[in-house]
Design a protein around this motif. Structure first.
Motif, PDB file in Angstrom:
ATOM      1  N   TRP A 476      41.598  31.800  51.540  1.00 37.26           N
ATOM      2  CA  TRP A 476      40.507  32.618  52.067  1.00 37.26           C
ATOM      3  C   TRP A 476      39.748  31.902  53.174  1.00 37.26           C
ATOM      4  O   TRP A 476      39.222  32.538  54.092  1.00 37.26           O
ATOM      5  CB  TRP A 476      39.558  33.038  50.936  1.00 37.26           C
ATOM      6  N   PHE A 477      39.693  30.566  53.151  1.00 36.68           N
ATOM      7  CA  PHE A 477      39.075  29.841  54.253  1.00 36.68           C
ATOM      8  C   PHE A 477      39.871  30.045  55.540  1.00 36.68           C
ATOM      9  O   PHE A 477      39.296  30.132  56.628  1.00 36.68           O
ATOM     10  CB  PHE A 477      38.993  28.342  53.938  1.00 36.68           C
ATOM     11  N   HIS A 478      41.178  30.138  55.442  1.00 41.15           N
ATOM     12  CA  HIS A 478      41.999  30.361  56.629  1.00 41.15           C
ATOM     13  C   HIS A 478      41.682  31.720  57.252  1.00 41.15           C
ATOM     14  O   HIS A 478      41.626  31.846  58.479  1.00 41.15           O
ATOM     15  CB  HIS A 478      43.480  30.284  56.269  1.00 41.15           C
ATOM     16  N   ILE A 479      41.481  32.715  56.407  1.00 44.34           N
ATOM     17  CA  ILE A 479      41.132  34.044  56.916  1.00 44.34           C
ATOM     18  C   ILE A 479      39.771  34.011  57.615  1.00 44.34           C
ATOM     19  O   ILE A 479      39.591  34.581  58.700  1.00 44.34           O
ATOM     20  CB  ILE A 479      41.126  35.068  55.766  1.00 44.34           C
ATOM     21  N   LEU A 480      38.791  33.334  56.997  1.00 46.69           N
ATOM     22  CA  LEU A 480      37.459  33.260  57.601  1.00 46.69           C
ATOM     23  C   LEU A 480      37.488  32.486  58.913  1.00 46.69           C
ATOM     24  O   LEU A 480      36.820  32.870  59.885  1.00 46.69           O
ATOM     25  CB  LEU A 480      36.488  32.600  56.613  1.00 46.69           C
ATOM     26  N   ILE A 481      38.238  31.394  58.959  1.00 47.11           N
ATOM     27  CA  ILE A 481      38.348  30.624  60.205  1.00 47.11           C
ATOM     28  C   ILE A 481      39.032  31.462  61.280  1.00 47.11           C
ATOM     29  O   ILE A 481      38.648  31.436  62.456  1.00 47.11           O
ATOM     30  CB  ILE A 481      39.113  29.312  59.948  1.00 47.11           C
ATOM     31  N   THR A 515      29.614  27.765  58.129  1.00 48.99           N
ATOM     32  CA  THR A 515      29.983  27.924  56.721  1.00 48.99           C
ATOM     33  C   THR A 515      31.413  27.457  56.469  1.00 48.99           C
ATOM     34  O   THR A 515      31.718  26.873  55.416  1.00 48.99           O
ATOM     35  CB  THR A 515      29.840  29.399  56.302  1.00 48.99           C
ATOM     36  N   ASN A 516      32.294  27.699  57.435  1.00 52.40           N
ATOM     37  CA  ASN A 516      33.703  27.340  57.266  1.00 52.40           C
ATOM     38  C   ASN A 516      33.939  25.836  57.225  1.00 52.40           C
ATOM     39  O   ASN A 516      35.040  25.396  56.858  1.00 52.40           O
ATOM     40  CB  ASN A 516      34.543  27.948  58.394  1.00 52.40           C
ATOM     41  N   LEU A 517      32.927  25.054  57.592  1.00 54.47           N
ATOM     42  CA  LEU A 517      33.090  23.603  57.486  1.00 54.47           C
ATOM     43  C   LEU A 517      33.229  23.164  56.029  1.00 54.47           C
ATOM     44  O   LEU A 517      33.654  22.033  55.760  1.00 54.47           O
ATOM     45  CB  LEU A 517      31.906  22.886  58.137  1.00 54.47           C
ATOM     46  N   MET A 518      32.895  24.056  55.089  1.00 53.91           N
ATOM     47  CA  MET A 518      33.125  23.744  53.674  1.00 53.91           C
ATOM     48  C   MET A 518      34.607  23.556  53.378  1.00 53.91           C
ATOM     49  O   MET A 518      34.981  22.924  52.379  1.00 53.91           O
ATOM     50  CB  MET A 518      32.565  24.868  52.788  1.00 53.91           C
ATOM     51  N   TYR A 519      35.459  24.101  54.248  1.00 56.98           N
ATOM     52  CA  TYR A 519      36.902  23.918  54.069  1.00 56.98           C
ATOM     53  C   TYR A 519      37.266  22.435  54.016  1.00 56.98           C
ATOM     54  O   TYR A 519      38.170  22.037  53.269  1.00 56.98           O
ATOM     55  CB  TYR A 519      37.633  24.616  55.223  1.00 56.98           C
ATOM     56  N   MET A 533      34.187  25.177  42.669  1.00 53.07           N
ATOM     57  CA  MET A 533      33.306  25.904  41.748  1.00 53.07           C
ATOM     58  C   MET A 533      32.608  27.057  42.459  1.00 53.07           C
ATOM     59  O   MET A 533      32.517  28.167  41.917  1.00 53.07           O
ATOM     60  CB  MET A 533      32.263  24.950  41.166  1.00 53.07           C
ATOM     61  N   ILE A 534      32.098  26.787  43.663  1.00 52.68           N
ATOM     62  CA  ILE A 534      31.418  27.846  44.423  1.00 52.68           C
ATOM     63  C   ILE A 534      32.367  29.003  44.680  1.00 52.68           C
ATOM     64  O   ILE A 534      32.006  30.181  44.545  1.00 52.68           O
ATOM     65  CB  ILE A 534      30.868  27.274  45.744  1.00 52.68           C
ATOM     66  N   GLN A 535      33.577  28.672  45.068  1.00 52.17           N
ATOM     67  CA  GLN A 535      34.582  29.699  45.355  1.00 52.17           C
ATOM     68  C   GLN A 535      34.843  30.563  44.131  1.00 52.17           C
ATOM     69  O   GLN A 535      34.862  31.800  44.225  1.00 52.17           O
ATOM     70  CB  GLN A 535      35.868  29.029  45.813  1.00 52.17           C
ATOM     71  N   LYS A 536      35.045  29.956  42.966  1.00 52.22           N
ATOM     72  CA  LYS A 536      35.330  30.720  41.759  1.00 52.22           C
ATOM     73  C   LYS A 536      34.142  31.559  41.309  1.00 52.22           C
ATOM     74  O   LYS A 536      34.306  32.693  40.841  1.00 52.22           O
ATOM     75  CB  LYS A 536      35.743  29.760  40.635  1.00 52.22           C
ATOM     76  N   VAL A 537      32.937  31.019  41.446  1.00 51.98           N
ATOM     77  CA  VAL A 537      31.741  31.777  41.050  1.00 51.98           C
ATOM     78  C   VAL A 537      31.591  33.011  41.927  1.00 51.98           C
ATOM     79  O   VAL A 537      31.260  34.104  41.443  1.00 51.98           O
ATOM     80  CB  VAL A 537      30.491  30.881  41.134  1.00 51.98           C
ATOM     81  N   ILE A 538      31.857  32.854  43.222  1.00 51.51           N
ATOM     82  CA  ILE A 538      31.733  33.996  44.133  1.00 51.51           C
ATOM     83  C   ILE A 538      32.728  35.087  43.755  1.00 51.51           C
ATOM     84  O   ILE A 538      32.369  36.269  43.645  1.00 51.51           O
ATOM     85  CB  ILE A 538      31.936  33.538  45.592  1.00 51.51           C
ATOM     86  N   SER A 639      34.673  23.771  35.335  1.00 49.17           N
ATOM     87  CA  SER A 639      34.496  22.325  35.442  1.00 49.17           C
ATOM     88  C   SER A 639      35.683  21.577  34.837  1.00 49.17           C
ATOM     89  O   SER A 639      36.017  20.478  35.267  1.00 49.17           O
ATOM     90  CB  SER A 639      33.203  21.903  34.742  1.00 49.17           C
ATOM     91  N   LYS A 640      36.353  22.190  33.851  1.00 50.55           N
ATOM     92  CA  LYS A 640      37.520  21.556  33.245  1.00 50.55           C
ATOM     93  C   LYS A 640      38.729  21.614  34.172  1.00 50.55           C
ATOM     94  O   LYS A 640      39.573  20.721  34.159  1.00 50.55           O
ATOM     95  CB  LYS A 640      37.848  22.248  31.924  1.00 50.55           C
ATOM     96  N   ASP A 641      38.815  22.678  34.976  1.00 52.89           N
ATOM     97  CA  ASP A 641      39.970  22.857  35.843  1.00 52.89           C
ATOM     98  C   ASP A 641      39.646  22.651  37.317  1.00 52.89           C
ATOM     99  O   ASP A 641      40.515  22.848  38.168  1.00 52.89           O
ATOM    100  CB  ASP A 641      40.545  24.272  35.668  1.00 52.89           C
ATOM    101  N   SER A 642      38.416  22.293  37.624  1.00 55.90           N
ATOM    102  CA  SER A 642      38.018  22.184  39.027  1.00 55.90           C
ATOM    103  C   SER A 642      38.818  21.113  39.761  1.00 55.90           C
ATOM    104  O   SER A 642      39.169  21.272  40.934  1.00 55.90           O
ATOM    105  CB  SER A 642      36.517  21.882  39.121  1.00 55.90           C
ATOM    106  N   GLU A 643      39.113  20.016  39.070  1.00 55.18           N
ATOM    107  CA  GLU A 643      39.914  18.971  39.706  1.00 55.18           C
ATOM    108  C   GLU A 643      41.322  19.471  39.990  1.00 55.18           C
ATOM    109  O   GLU A 643      41.891  19.160  41.049  1.00 55.18           O
ATOM    110  CB  GLU A 643      39.974  17.738  38.813  1.00 55.18           C
ATOM    111  N   ASN A 644      41.872  20.286  39.092  1.00 53.14           N
ATOM    112  CA  ASN A 644      43.197  20.858  39.330  1.00 53.14           C
ATOM    113  C   ASN A 644      43.175  21.816  40.511  1.00 53.14           C
ATOM    114  O   ASN A 644      44.116  21.850  41.319  1.00 53.14           O
ATOM    115  CB  ASN A 644      43.688  21.588  38.081  1.00 53.14           C
ATOM    116  N   ILE A 645      42.106  22.604  40.601  1.00 52.94           N
ATOM    117  CA  ILE A 645      41.964  23.520  41.734  1.00 52.94           C
ATOM    118  C   ILE A 645      41.900  22.743  43.038  1.00 52.94           C
ATOM    119  O   ILE A 645      42.533  23.108  44.038  1.00 52.94           O
ATOM    120  CB  ILE A 645      40.709  24.396  41.547  1.00 52.94           C
ATOM    121  N   TRP A 646      41.130  21.656  43.034  1.00 54.74           N
ATOM    122  CA  TRP A 646      41.024  20.828  44.239  1.00 54.74           C
ATOM    123  C   TRP A 646      42.376  20.234  44.614  1.00 54.74           C
ATOM    124  O   TRP A 646      42.742  20.197  45.799  1.00 54.74           O
ATOM    125  CB  TRP A 646      39.996  19.721  44.015  1.00 54.74           C
TER     126      TRP A 646
END
Length: 750
Positions: A476-481, A515-519, A533-538, A639-646
């Motif tokens: 989704w960051f690629h789409i926003l960029i 905002t896209n600098l969060m990528y 985490m922010i991405q999943k919450v949104i 938080s348990k899977d956030s490292e895997n997502i990263w």
């Protein structure tokens, strides 16, 4: 197959069997009828045949021409199926004799066709032999022997024993398939000895279903069926037969190895027998390239395991090490040297690294349908391969990309930012030093925006087509960029042509750009986890809240605006006299900035106030608090899977940067060395050193220069260690070639 079947083979007692019946609309042995349909034949025993039927049968088989004879002839098929289902040998013998007598009026070929037709159901192609095997009982072996002997004596045994189902659901299934499914080893041996074809395919809808609830896929061949149902004796029997084509592919291009991968599940015990069966087949198969055969989707068994997320069997394939010389070519890993608890392994990168088409690494990184992608990426050599790619080139490219994107956003903001005054497009003034820097800034913005449009467009829509799920989770960051770069280009052209609408595009581009600098937080573990985490919450909570909130906002906004009848310009009711103003006031109430007031200029002031109170309760009290609770729960879960997502996000970034490299640089940064496994076997391998303290503590090694050490020889230690001690495996030399082709020091393979 020989022209004549063996005559002197007898059946042994059959063993018990267990089968699991999947849900299917028209199962072979179902007792269930649909609607008012009446099925005259079932594949399970019914009540005993009435004695009067026996008497009628005896009358019809005699030479007398009674009036009931024609009626009994029509019932022969039903009676035959009933007899073989129940194992009634006496009734079956009488029926076969009766049919034989009636075929005497035909010529030899006509008589054979007549007999085969009488023993086969016209609508399904099911023979009495199949019927008997679908209804296993103590008399089934004898029933099978009687039927096959009858077909042999009358010259149609080949057509009879190899008859196939013609019904769409079970098309292609033979008696051999059914005997294997019913786990009847002795009957399987008997059928094969009597000439049953082994290389046949059951390709009906039941055996290759679109929906798993309407059947099950165990492959289409007898070998695949036996392997996937854990029948090693039958597998051994089939593979020893010279007629068996182990490399045979079914209607979707799968071999027996593909079928085993498909049949594997999450259960440890289930995966154990699947892996053992897989290993047994590749070792005993004469075709050592069996594992390289691809199905119609272009997937080898290893790639299929990655595509379907089968962790255990993929781990086995990637780490398989075979030391016996005749099967060493099947190894995917080679132990080059060992020193104490440290061992150096060479992993075969064929079909694993991105240098191969449809590689395992790409499949795991890009396929969002795999729920356990993070577990697959933790396997070796995938984990080390990604780490080395990051350190070799991706980290530097990531840093350069961040700096250029930051400079691009900064330049765009400085040039187009107008906090006050005239909002019309500014004319470009190239006179003086300021004009030169402004021209350079415009050129840099134009070039980088064009690059982002091309690079992100190619990355998302061309190199790896992404579905909606993939875009939401990874891209989704690629789409926003991409959108931000397009807005920058549109804004620049509007500015050049003097269109004042440029300002709308400019401000949106500025918001998206920063905002896209969060990528780029995915380059750092702590920030990347937070961004995930922010991405999943949104996506999980905020969007759901906004959907419900907009519905409430529109409904109450229309209602409140409709209640205002007449409102002076300076009255408080001006805040609700239009739909747009009502929406704004209700939004203020939601975030706690509005107030509850009774509007006397409304038609029903009490109703107006009641609606306001109801809205506040539903949104401010209920929805917002639910959102806070759900967000907290989501953060706890993620938080348990956030490292895997990263890790998944960084893995995708690494592969995208690799695709952006020119061909010459990709060859330069290519990982691994060419290893000479044998005279004709050279592979691209990746060296990985592993430290395993636990295994080292439980192993005894003998590494000494002298033939004797304190009176104890290495052979003595091997005797103590037992026959499976690693020192007893043959020592094999592996030559490792560097990227420039030079030979490195050969090491001993322990």
């Amino acid at each position: 197959m020989t022209s004549e079947a063996p005559k002197n083979l007898e059946l042994k007692d059959v063993s018990s069997f267990a089968s699991i019946s999947p849900v299917f609309t028209k199962p072979m042995d179902s007792h269930v009828t649909e609607g008012d349909k009446k099925h005259e034949e079932m594949d399970s025993p019914r009540s005993p045949v009435d004695e009067s039927v026996r008497l009628l049968l005896e009358e019809s088989s005699s030479e007398s021409e009674s009036s009931n004879a024609n009626h009994e002839i029509q019932n022969h098929e039903r009676l035959l199926l009933s007899a073989v289902s129940k194992g009634d040998k006496e009734l079956l013998t009488r029926l076969l004799k009766s049919i034989k007598d009636r075929s005497s009026s035909f010529l030899k070929s006509g008589a054979q066709d007549y007999l085969l037709k009488k023993l086969t159901a016209e609508d399904t192609g099911k023979t009495c032999l199949m019927k008997a095997l679908l209804n296993i009982n103590s008399n089934t072996p004898e029933i099978v022997r009687i039927l096959i002997s009858f077909s042999e004596n009358n010259g149609f045994w080949d057509q009879f024993i190899n008859a196939e189902y013609t019904e769409e659901n079970y098309k292609g299934q033979t008696a051999l398939h059914i005997a294997i499914e019913r786990r009847q080893l002795e009957i399987v041996k008997y059928l094969i000895a009597k000439g049953a074809k082994i290389n046949v395919r059951a390709s009906g809808l039941f055996f290759n279903p679109v929906d798993k609830n309407n059947g099950f896929y165990f492959g289409e061949t007898p070998l695949a069926l036996a392997a996937c149902t854990n029948q090693p004796e039958i597998v051994e029997l089939l593979m020893k037969d010279s007629q068996t084509n182990v490399s045979m592919q079914d209607s979707v291009g799968n071999t027996v190895l593909h079928a085993l991968v498909t049949a594997s599940e999450g259960s440890e015990s289930h995966n154990t027998f699947i892996i053992n069966m897989y290993d047994k087949i590749i070792r005993k198969c004469k075709n050592k390239s069996l594992e390289d055969i691809r199905n119609k989707k272009g997937l080898s068994p290893m790639q299929l395991a990655a595509t379907t997320g089968k962790l255990e069997i993929l781990k086995y394939i990637l780490n398989r090490e075979i030391k016996e010389k005749e099967n060493r070519i099947l190894s995917k890993r080679f132990t080059d040297w060992a020193y104490g608890p440290v061992s150096s392994h060479l992993y075969d990168l064929r079909d694993v690294d991105t240098c191969s088409e449809n590689s395992v690494l790409e499949i795991v990184v890009y396929n969002t349908d795999i729920n356990n992608r993070h577990e697959l990426l933790a396997l070796e050599p995938l984990q080390t391969l990604l780490q080395m790619k990051w350190k070799t080139f991706a980290r530097s490219m990531f840093l350069v990309s961040f700096l250029l994107t930051f400079a691009y956003n900064l330049a765009f903001t400085l040039i187009y930012y107008q906090p006050h005054g005239d909002k019309s497009p500014k004319a470009l003034n190239i006179s003086g030093t300021t004009g030169f820097f402004e021209l350079f800034g415009h050129a840099f913005i134009l070039i980088w925006a064009t690059y982002l449009i091309v690079q992100k467009g190619v990355s998302v829509f061309w190199l790896r087509p992404s579905d909606l799920k993939s875009i939401v989770s990874d891209a989704w960051f690629h789409i926003l960029i991409f959108i931000q770069a397009v807005l920058v280009m549109v804004s620049m052209f509007c500015c050049i042509f003097g269109a004042e609408v440029y300002l709308a595009f400019t401000v949106i581009a500025m918001v998206l750009g920063w905002t896209n600098l969060m990528y780029y937080t995915r380059g750092f573990q702590s920030l990347g986890v937070y961004s995930g985490m922010i991405q999943k919450v949104i996506w999980n909570d905020v969007l759901k809240f906004l959907l419900v909130f907009v519905l409430f906002l529109c409904g109450f906004g229309v209602a409140l605006a409709s209640l205002i009848e007449h409102c002076p310009d300076d009255a408080d009711c001006m805040r609700y006299n239009t739909f747009r103003r009502s929406i704004m006031e209700l939004f203020k109430l939601t975030i706690g900035l509005g107030d509850l007031e009774m509007q006397h200029d409304s038609k029903y002031p009490g109703l107006f106030l009641l609606l306001l109170i109801t809205y506040v309760i539903l949104t401010f009290v209920l929805l917002l608090n639910m959102l806070i609770v759900l967000m907290g729960q989501t953060v706890d879960d993620i938080s348990k899977d956030s490292e895997n997502i990263w890790r998944l996000q960084r893995a995708r970034t690494i592969l995208e940067y690799e695709k952006c490299l020119p061909t010459c640089l990709r060859k330069k940064f290519k990982l691994g060395n060419i290893c000479k496994i044998s005279e004709k076997d050279r592979r691209l391998c990746l060296r990985i050193n592993e430290v395993k303290w636990t295994e080292w503590h439980h192993q005894v090694t003998c590494l000494n220069e002298e033939p004797k050490l304190n009176g104890t020889s290495c052979s003595d230690l091997r005797d103590i260690a037992g026959p499976d001690h690693p020192n007893q495996s043959p020592q094999i030399t592996i030559k490792v070639y560097s990227a420039d082709g030079r030979t490195q020091t050969p090491q001993k393979l322990f």
